[in-house]
Write a protein that holds these residues in place. Structure first.
Motif: not given
Length: 290
Positions: A113, A117-118, A120-121, A135-138, A140
């Motif tokens: 969480t 995600p960090e 990916g951004n 993309t930072g999606a799980w 991954s």
């Protein structure tokens, strides 16, 4: 001191065992096992044999030391004080196990969480995205991790969930039988629990083989692979220990050990097994399903 205590001083005295060499021998066995592992990791041929020697020493201590404790229990050395202290000790042991798995679940939460995600951004100092295709999606493996197929929830994991939940029912059924002194039901319930636990481990071993050779899901598969094997592997280790303990308890019940009034060893192992069941339910939901 009351009259009853004065009349029976020894019945209220906490049992203190005689000094034993087993702790020193066990330390030597653990050192030998670790030394063999270090030798093996560094390519020395005697490493596996040294490890085997360490395992042999540890098994010798386990059989000897636990056998001595069982003998003391059967001889009536453990009474109310000892029983209460054993229960406190088991509660604190399971509490430490809760903390152990909480740390790993916390690592999974952080990676899933926050960290992924960090990544990916993440933007460089020049304002460009560092990994534009990530993309930072799980689930991954990270920006540069190996490709893999995630483990599905509704195959072997769902079957293993049913097996462990069933084993929780059978060990409780056995406990009820012990409280009512129904020895046949007690033995059958314990035997079924051991069989279900062993079947669970067999399916998990097949699942690992399938993951490594067909899904590309290895320890090197980034964050998902590391957390998957960390959590399921340690849980499998605990199931193995629980199955061994249940086998010992089954052997004792076949010999006529335990009474409806005195059976903490059975209860302690049953508590541990229920704890293993609860951890697996969390694993199934958080690792396999979601």
């Amino acid at each position: 001191m009351t009259e009853s205590m004065a009349a029976q001083p020894h019945s209220h005295h906490y049992h203190v065992p005689q000094p034993s060499l087993y702790p020193f021998i066990l330390s030597g066995g653990m050192f030998t096992l670790a030394l063999g592992f270090i030798l093996k990791m560094n390519g020395f041929a005697p490493g596996p044999w040294v490890m085997l020697g360490g395992v042999g020493i540890i098994l010798y201590v386990l059989f000897g030391w636990f056998g001595k404790v069982i003998g003391e229990s059967q001889a009536g050395a453990y009474r109310d004080w000892e029983d209460k202290s054993f229960r406190y000790g088991m509660v604190w042991f399971i509490a430490s196990e809760v903390a152990f798995f909480a740390a790993f679940f916390g690592a999974l939460f952080y990676v899933r969480t926050i960290s992924v995600p960090e990544l990916g951004n993440m933007v460089s100092a020049h304002g460009t995205t560092l990994w534009p295709d990530f993309t930072g999606a799980w689930p991954s493996a990270g920006p540069k991790g190996a490709q893999f197929t995630p483990m599905g929830a509704w195959g072997i994991p769902a079957l293993n969930t049913a097996l462990l939940l069933s084993s929780g029912v059978t060990v409780t059924w056995a406990h009820w039988a012990l409280l009512k002194n129904k020895r046949t039901q007690l033995n059958l319930g314990l035997a079924a629990t051991v069989l279900l636990g062993a079947t669970f481990l067999g399916f998990q071993a097949y699942e690992y083989y399938h993951a490594y050779h067909e899904l590309g899901l290895t320890l090197g598969a980034g964050a998902y692979g590391a957390t998957f094997y960390m959590l399921t592997g340690f849980h499998g280790f605990h199931v193995t220990l629980g199955a061994i303990m249940l086998t010992v308890i089954l052997g004792r019940t076949l010999k006529g050990h335990f009474t409806p009034e005195r059976h903490f060893a059975f209860e302690g192992v049953a508590w541990y097994w229920h704890f293993v069941d609860v951890v697996w339910l969390l694993l199934f939901v958080l690792v396999y399903w979601l």
